[in-house]
Write a protein that holds these residues in place. Structure first.
Motif, mmCIF file in Angstrom:
data_model
loop_
_atom_site.group_PDB
_atom_site.id
_atom_site.type_symbol
_atom_site.label_atom_id
_atom_site.label_comp_id
_atom_site.label_asym_id
_atom_site.label_seq_id
_atom_site.Cartn_x
_atom_site.Cartn_y
_atom_site.Cartn_z
ATOM 1 N N VAL A 58 0.841 -1.209 0.000
ATOM 2 C CA VAL A 58 0.000 0.000 0.000
ATOM 3 C C VAL A 58 0.871 1.252 0.000
ATOM 4 N N SER A 59 1.864 1.285 0.886
ATOM 5 C CA SER A 59 2.719 2.456 1.004
ATOM 6 C C SER A 59 3.535 2.691 -0.265
ATOM 7 N N HIS A 60 4.056 1.634 -0.854
ATOM 8 C CA HIS A 60 4.870 1.756 -2.070
ATOM 9 C C HIS A 60 4.037 2.294 -3.234
ATOM 10 N N ILE A 61 2.837 1.764 -3.404
ATOM 11 C CA ILE A 61 1.980 2.216 -4.504
ATOM 12 C C ILE A 61 1.586 3.674 -4.312
ATOM 13 N N VAL A 62 1.264 4.064 -3.088
ATOM 14 C CA VAL A 62 0.897 5.458 -2.822
ATOM 15 C C VAL A 62 2.078 6.383 -3.103
ATOM 16 N N CYS A 63 3.266 6.011 -2.625
ATOM 17 C CA CYS A 63 4.434 6.885 -2.761
ATOM 18 C C CYS A 63 4.923 6.983 -4.200
ATOM 19 N N PHE A 64 5.072 5.841 -4.858
ATOM 20 C CA PHE A 64 5.740 5.837 -6.161
ATOM 21 C C PHE A 64 4.779 5.822 -7.350
ATOM 22 N N HIS A 65 3.525 5.454 -7.132
ATOM 23 C CA HIS A 65 2.589 5.385 -8.253
ATOM 24 C C HIS A 65 1.292 6.141 -7.977
ATOM 25 N N GLY A 66 1.176 6.749 -6.814
ATOM 26 C CA GLY A 66 -0.051 7.447 -6.470
ATOM 27 C C GLY A 66 -0.375 8.573 -7.427
ATOM 28 N N ALA A 67 0.650 9.357 -7.810
ATOM 29 C CA ALA A 67 0.411 10.487 -8.710
ATOM 30 C C ALA A 67 -0.114 10.012 -10.058
ATOM 31 N N SER A 68 0.432 8.904 -10.546
ATOM 32 C CA SER A 68 -0.026 8.357 -11.825
ATOM 33 C C SER A 68 -1.468 7.878 -11.742
ATOM 34 N N ILE A 69 -1.819 7.218 -10.630
ATOM 35 C CA ILE A 69 -3.193 6.730 -10.463
ATOM 36 C C ILE A 69 -4.169 7.897 -10.375
ATOM 37 N N VAL A 70 -3.808 8.943 -9.640
ATOM 38 C CA VAL A 70 -4.665 10.128 -9.547
ATOM 39 C C VAL A 70 -4.808 10.788 -10.910
ATOM 40 N N SER A 71 -3.706 10.831 -11.667
ATOM 41 C CA SER A 71 -3.746 11.412 -13.005
ATOM 42 C C SER A 71 -4.694 10.632 -13.904
ATOM 43 N N ASN A 72 -4.637 9.300 -13.807
ATOM 44 C CA ASN A 72 -5.551 8.472 -14.605
ATOM 45 C C ASN A 72 -7.001 8.712 -14.200
ATOM 46 N N TRP A 73 -7.212 8.924 -12.918
ATOM 47 C CA TRP A 73 -8.577 9.186 -12.445
ATOM 48 C C TRP A 73 -9.091 10.523 -12.984
ATOM 49 N N LYS A 74 -8.234 11.542 -12.954
ATOM 50 C CA LYS A 74 -8.643 12.844 -13.454
ATOM 51 C C LYS A 74 -8.905 12.811 -14.957
ATOM 52 N N ARG A 75 -8.033 12.096 -15.658
ATOM 53 C CA ARG A 75 -8.188 12.023 -17.104
ATOM 54 C C ARG A 75 -9.385 11.165 -17.479
ATOM 55 N N ALA A 76 -9.692 10.178 -16.599
ATOM 56 C CA ALA A 76 -10.823 9.259 -16.801
ATOM 57 C C ALA A 76 -10.759 8.588 -18.162
ATOM 58 N N VAL A 77 -9.575 8.366 -18.623
ATOM 59 C CA VAL A 77 -9.310 7.678 -19.876
ATOM 60 C C VAL A 77 -9.965 8.383 -21.053
ATOM 61 N N GLY A 78 -9.190 9.021 -21.821
ATOM 62 C CA GLY A 78 -9.734 9.739 -22.965
ATOM 63 C C GLY A 78 -8.811 10.831 -23.418
ATOM 64 N N GLY A 79 -7.724 11.040 -22.697
ATOM 65 C CA GLY A 79 -6.784 12.079 -23.073
ATOM 66 C C GLY A 79 -5.859 11.613 -24.171
ATOM 67 N N GLU A 80 -5.122 12.549 -24.746
ATOM 68 C CA GLU A 80 -4.221 12.240 -25.836
ATOM 69 C C GLU A 80 -3.008 11.445 -25.375
ATOM 70 N N ASP A 81 -2.742 11.450 -24.076
ATOM 71 C CA ASP A 81 -1.565 10.752 -23.573
ATOM 72 C C ASP A 81 -1.846 9.291 -23.234
ATOM 73 N N ASP A 82 -3.040 8.823 -23.567
ATOM 74 C CA ASP A 82 -3.372 7.439 -23.249
ATOM 75 C C ASP A 82 -2.448 6.479 -23.991
ATOM 76 N N ASP A 83 -2.291 5.293 -23.431
ATOM 77 C CA ASP A 83 -1.541 4.235 -24.074
ATOM 78 C C ASP A 83 -2.149 3.943 -25.448
ATOM 79 N N ILE A 84 -1.316 3.571 -26.402
ATOM 80 C CA ILE A 84 -1.798 3.351 -27.763
ATOM 81 C C ILE A 84 -2.833 2.231 -27.820
ATOM 82 N N HIS A 85 -2.664 1.198 -26.996
ATOM 83 C CA HIS A 85 -3.628 0.097 -27.008
ATOM 84 C C HIS A 85 -4.984 0.556 -26.468
#
Length: 765
Positions: free
Chosen positions: A397-424
């Motif tokens: 839990v701590s590792h994901i929050v510290c090192f990947h939390g910002a990315s997860i929050v970014s994905n939540w804000k983008r809600a999948v649909g931005g231009e930076d999405d993965d190609i797949h």
């Protein structure tokens, strides 16, 4: 049969980035566009190397062939895996076997079935809509993989039937199995935008499947890749698969010493200290080798290097350093309990603790009897397993929050649909999504049915207890699945669920088993479903077809798990409950007994007694604090010294490695580490083209060959089909045993340890 949706027939390929005419006339433009193409590809290098970024949207996934083949193999898989659950020697129903067999049968059906269509109430159907394609083949594999398992709830049904003589009726049993297997669907639907769509959520085991499906269907990008001697991918696959199939008869059947190649034991085989430290069956397995591919596994060839090194580092630290120190110094009485690694309970003098002697008729604890005797004790290294399990869980839990939390929050804000999405992810937008309402409705229906089951049939677990179990699953699924998707490793919830229920519902073993099943399986099934969704993502299978395929496999698995359980228990009851011994040694209730014993320990005896803060094992809860703090320290260091990859020092994975072998069998450490370093460090770093072309197809071929050998031995040489077909290998140096079946004068096949405890050396004799 036509698919639910018929998306526009388009093909996304490299040509969308590189115009053929322009590239012929302007080489510089071609280079620039090629760079743009690579920039648009996945940000994960391994994914870029092996996952094609092409899609033919005209291919149909759900066809008549899909329904026939997925149903057929799902039934076989569910029956076989449940059958193995009660056998002394377990086999494996390999998904690669399903992939190969379904491919042959699918191609045959495409040739033989009529190609015409017919209409039923204005709906057009076709038994044969065209060539057997890669999408329906992949969906068959996904459906079968969800069905081909022994459902965790079977442990509960078997335990109550065998030990309480209480058989839950068919409706209650099927609902118990179905709800525990399906409760994760709604969670997967909510979490897919965080755990499936982002590029960094790789789900590494899927890469092998991607390469296999593309190789067997000879898709465009794989047609141009030629292997050694000009072989095709599938010729290469079959060559190494057959080679491994033949080779594995040596360690698995003819020479089991090669499975436990504890060469250091041979220096002094009857020395008790040498046995405890170097034996890979009973001890730490220091420097032990294994020449059995099942012990190594193809994942060592492609899982992330940093994650594997963290995992092996934890194993080496615990089993090669801590264990020898504790054994030789007799720290905390380690030598008192006879062997360093075991999950059994003991009295303080080292004799076995029989929990049944202190239970009431309803299997609750008789406090007076328990207090009148000596308390139950664990071996020190098994108590350490609980400590590092808590480190792993909170560290995740701590590792994901510290090192990947910002990315997860970014994905939540983008809600999948931005231009930076993965190609797949961008490629998958052409297909209609499964509405969140479908997943939400499915979750609430399953939760309501689970409450009905608990209130009606599992009377020890009240409805609010079930909700607590589901809440634990919700709270921890995101970080655990994120860790697994990114690294290939993640902790489980079985320990924490047992302990929580032991505190809130003490003295109720059936409640404890059920609580653990719902809490643990909600996360575990969600993780499996998310992994399958990622495979569908890579293979461009429409999401709604995935939803149907996953549920169909789960439904079939539930029904045939239950039917197989009933047939086996009715025919082998006295053997499975321990009243008699199977004369042929083929049937066992050991797995049910272990599950039931765990329920008694944590449900009846209870963690409040075992892990009291004033007791010997109160330290285990500090693992939660240790695991939570270390990733924060590493994250701070990553800000101060950004050039160092501090995130690779993953305390959750290290702790997971430390708890990998609570009951022994440590033979895979050294061999697995060597394979990891060869393929994931040396070849991937210095011969990347070779790794891209060979590593994953080689891993799948070796895993498939080894799995086929185990199945063949079980069915045709080990009495799997009939006891009359059981064939014993004659005794020889690599398979030494006496007529009574003992490995005398040795304790075990690894040539380490004195037979019947007769030692000639070792301290503390």
């Amino acid at each position: 049969m036509n698919e639910i949706s018929s998306p526009v027939e388009t093909t996304f390929s490299k040509s969308e980035y590189i115009d053929e005419k322009d590239s012929n006339n302007d080489p510089e433009s071609s280079v620039e566009m090629s760079e743009e193409y690579e920039r648009q590809n996945s940000s994960v290098e391994a994914v870029r190397l092996v996952v094609p970024i092409t899609d033919d949207t005209a291919l149909v996934a759900i066809t008549f062939r899909y329904w026939i083949l997925s149903t057929f193999f799902s039934i076989i898989g569910a029956v076989v895996q449940q059958y193995y659950f009660y056998r002394t020697t377990s086999g494996t129903f390999s998904i690669f076997f399903v992939n190969l067999a379904s491919y042959a049968m699918g191609k045959g059906m495409a040739r033989m079935l009529p190609t015409g269509s017919f209409t039923v109430r204005k709906i057009a159907f076709s038994l044969n809509p065209g060539p057997f394609n890669i999408k329906e083949h992949t969906l068959i594999g996904i459906s079968v993989s969800t069905a081909a398992s022994a459902a965790y709830a079977i442990d509960i049904l078997s335990a109550t039937d065998l030990y309480l003589n209480y058989r839950i009726n068919a409706l209650g049993s099927l609902l118990l199995i179905l709800t525990t297997q399906c409760i994760g669907y709604g969670m997967a639907g909510v979490l897919r935008k965080y755990l499936v769509y982002p590029a960094e959520m790789v789900w590494w085991s899927n890469l092998v499947q991607v390469v296999f499906y593309n190789a067997i269907h000879n898709t465009d990008e794989f047609k141009t890749r030629k292997m050694i001697r000009g072989w095709s991918y599938m010729k290469f696959f079959w060559a190494f698969c057959i080679g491994m199939f033949l080779y594995e008869f040596i360690p698995q059947y003819l020479a089991p010493l090669l499975v436990f190649f504890d060469w250091a034991c041979w220096i002094s085989p009857f020395n008790r200290d040498v046995w405890a430290i170097f034996s890979s069956i009973s001890g730490g397995g220091v420097l032990a080798l294994s020449f059995d591919w099942n012990s190594i596994g193809g994942s060592t060839m492609y899982y992330p290097l940093a994650a594997q090194l963290a995992n092996y580092g934890g194993m080496i630290f615990n089993y090669w350093i801590i264990l020898p120190i504790m054994w030789l110094t007799n720290a905390l009485g380690t030598r008192t309990y006879g062997r360093p690694l075991t999950s059994r309970l003991f009295h303080e003098n080292g004799t076995r603790f029989d929990i049944n002697a202190v239970l009431n008729l309803d299997f609750s604890l008789d406090v007076a009897k328990y207090d009148a005797g000596t308390p139950a004790m664990m071996t020190p290294l098994y108590a350490l397993v609980f400590f590092v399990s808590f480190v792993s869980l909170s560290g995740c839990v701590s590792h994901i929050v510290c090192f990947h939390g910002a990315s997860i929050v970014s994905n939540w804000k983008r809600a999948v649909g931005g231009e930076d999405d993965d190609i797949h992810t961008r490629m998958m937008r052409v297909y209609p999504e499964v509405p969140q309402l479908w997943y939400a409705a499915f979750y609430f229906i399953m939760a309501a049915l689970a409450i009905f089951v608990c209130e009606t049939y599992i009377k020890q677990l009240p409805w609010w207890g079930l909700l607590v179990a589901l809440a634990i699953g919700w709270a921890l699924t995101l970080p655990i699945c994120a860790m697994t998707a990114i690294t290939g490793f993640g902790p489980g919830l079985n320990v924490i669920t047992e302990l929580v229920c032991g505190y809130i519902l003490p003295g109720k073993p059936i409640a404890n088993m059920t609580f653990k099943c719902y809490g643990y399986m909600s996360m575990y099934q969600c993780m499996n479903l998310l992994s399958d969704l990622k495979l569908g993502h890579y293979m461009k299978i429409p999401p709604r077809a995935m939803f149907i395929g996953q549920f169909w496999g789960t439904l079939i698995g539930c029904c045939f798990n239950y039917l197989t359980m009933i047939l086996i228990i009715d025919s082998q009851r006295e053997v499975l409950n321990g009243n008699t011994t199977d004369p042929n040694g083929l049937w066992t209730g050991q797995r049910v007994e272990t599950f039931w014993g765990s329920g008694l320990i944590y449900g009846a005896l209870g963690p409040a007694r075992m892990f009291a803060s004033s007791g010997r094992y109160g330290f285990v809860y500090y693992g939660l604090l240790v695991g939570a703090v270390i990733p924060v320290i590493l994250w701070i260091l990553s800000k101060v010294y950004p050039r160092v990859s501090w995130s690779n020092m993953n305390v959750s994975i290290i702790a997971g490695g430390m708890s990998a072998f609570p009951n022994g069998y440590t033979m895979s450490i050294f061999s697995g580490l060597i394979c990891c370093l060869v393929f994931r460090f040396y070849i991937f770093r210095y011969h990347k083209g070779w790794w891209q072309k060979y590593a994953l197809i080689l891993a799948s071929s070796l895993d498939t060959g080894a799995a086929f050998t185990g199945l063949a031995i079980f069915l045709f040489l080990g009495g799997g089909i009939s006891a009359k077909m059981q064939v014993e290998v004659p005794s020889w140096w690599f398979n030494h045993y006496t007529p009574e079946g003992n490995n005398a004068p040795y304790l075990s096949p690894d040539r380490c340890g004195a037979f019947k405890g007769q030692w000639t050396g070792g301290s503390g004799l």
